[in-house]
Motif scaffolding. Structure first.
Motif: not given
Length: 265
Positions: A173-194
């Motif tokens: 998860p992005l944050l400890v104990g805090e709900p995160v949207s599916a969009t923010a979860r996606l953004v936390a991954l997409v830079d790996i595309a490079n």
């Protein structure tokens, strides 16, 4: 004496604007610095949170452009946001992630009021190979860093270096104990595309990105994110990584990253 607890997320919230990066954010170009993917996700999360406090009508993040101003140490970061263009149906927000007062990432996000256009759904973007048609791979075979070790299950079909279809199922998860949207979860991954299909061995040529621009048709659904990626290098040190993003239901958007191509001496 007790051992230090093993981190369970990329960031711990300190207060309204400050977050402590954990050791899981360690980068691929330099393991002592943050990989920019998690802090990008943090920016998206805080921008969405800020919007939710202002607007009685939920909006969907449809475009996010992020400028990378410098390296980010594994330390406390501060995220501040503002509204550039307020509106009841469309809003442009801005966010800055800083370390010790120095801006490291600047983001601008368009958010739009949603409406029912299900009768018009359609796209001619090519489909991804199914999960059964791609092989499981270990990205740590090509890339160092704690973040790469945390991205979860990775499956890829590579046509050639610089051209591949990759499915990734993140599990941190992005944050400890805090709900995160599916969009923010996606953004936390997409830079790996490079890094999913390097054209060349990153030990011989560096090709970090200067920015990231994400366009979305809709938030992702489910655990898997698909990357239909092409990496291109020009003759004067410039490059571009272009990706169509998918979930198991189909295309969800695109990502573009400007590269600076630097052969090692």
């Amino acid at each position: 004496m007790t051992d230090r607890a093993i981190p369970t997320a990329y960031f711990d919230r300190i207060d309204a604007t400050r977050f402590r990066a954990t050791s899981l954010v360690g980068g691929a170009w330099n393991i002592a610095e943050q990989h920019v993917a998690p802090p990008m996700g943090l920016l998206a999360h805080v921008i969405e949170q800020g919007h939710a406090t202002r607007s009685p009508q939920p909006m969907q993040l449809t475009r996010l452009s992020i400028e990378i101003l410098g390296t980010i140490p594994i330390d406390v970061v501060e995220v501040t946001t503002s509204v550039v263009r307020p509106g009841r149906s469309i809003e442009l927000a801005e966010g800055t992630l800083s370390v010790a007062g120095r801006p490291a990432l600047i983001a601008r996000a368009w958010l739009q009021h949603t409406r029912d256009t299900s009768a018009l759904v359609g796209s001619s973007l090519p489909a991804m190979p199914t999960l059964d048609d791609v092989e499981r791979v270990n990205p740590s075979d090509q890339w160092p860093g704690a973040f790469i070790e945390t991205v979860g299950e990775v499956r890829r079909r590579q046509e050639e270096p610089g051209r591949a279809w990759t499915w990734i199922r993140p599990d941190v998860p992005l944050l400890v104990g805090e709900p995160v949207s599916a969009t923010a979860r996606l953004v936390a991954l997409v830079d790996i595309a490079n890094g999913v299909t390097p054209r060349v061995d990153p030990r011989s040529v560096a090709f970090p990105n200067l920015d990231l621009t994400l366009h979305l048709l809709r938030p992702p659904v489910g655990e898997w994110i698909g990357f239909d990626t092409t990496v291109s290098f020009g003759a004067t040190g410039l490059g571009l990584t272009s990706t169509v993003l998918h979930d198991l239901d189909g295309p969800i958007g695109t990502v573009a990253q400007t590269l600076t191509v630097r052969p090692h001496a």
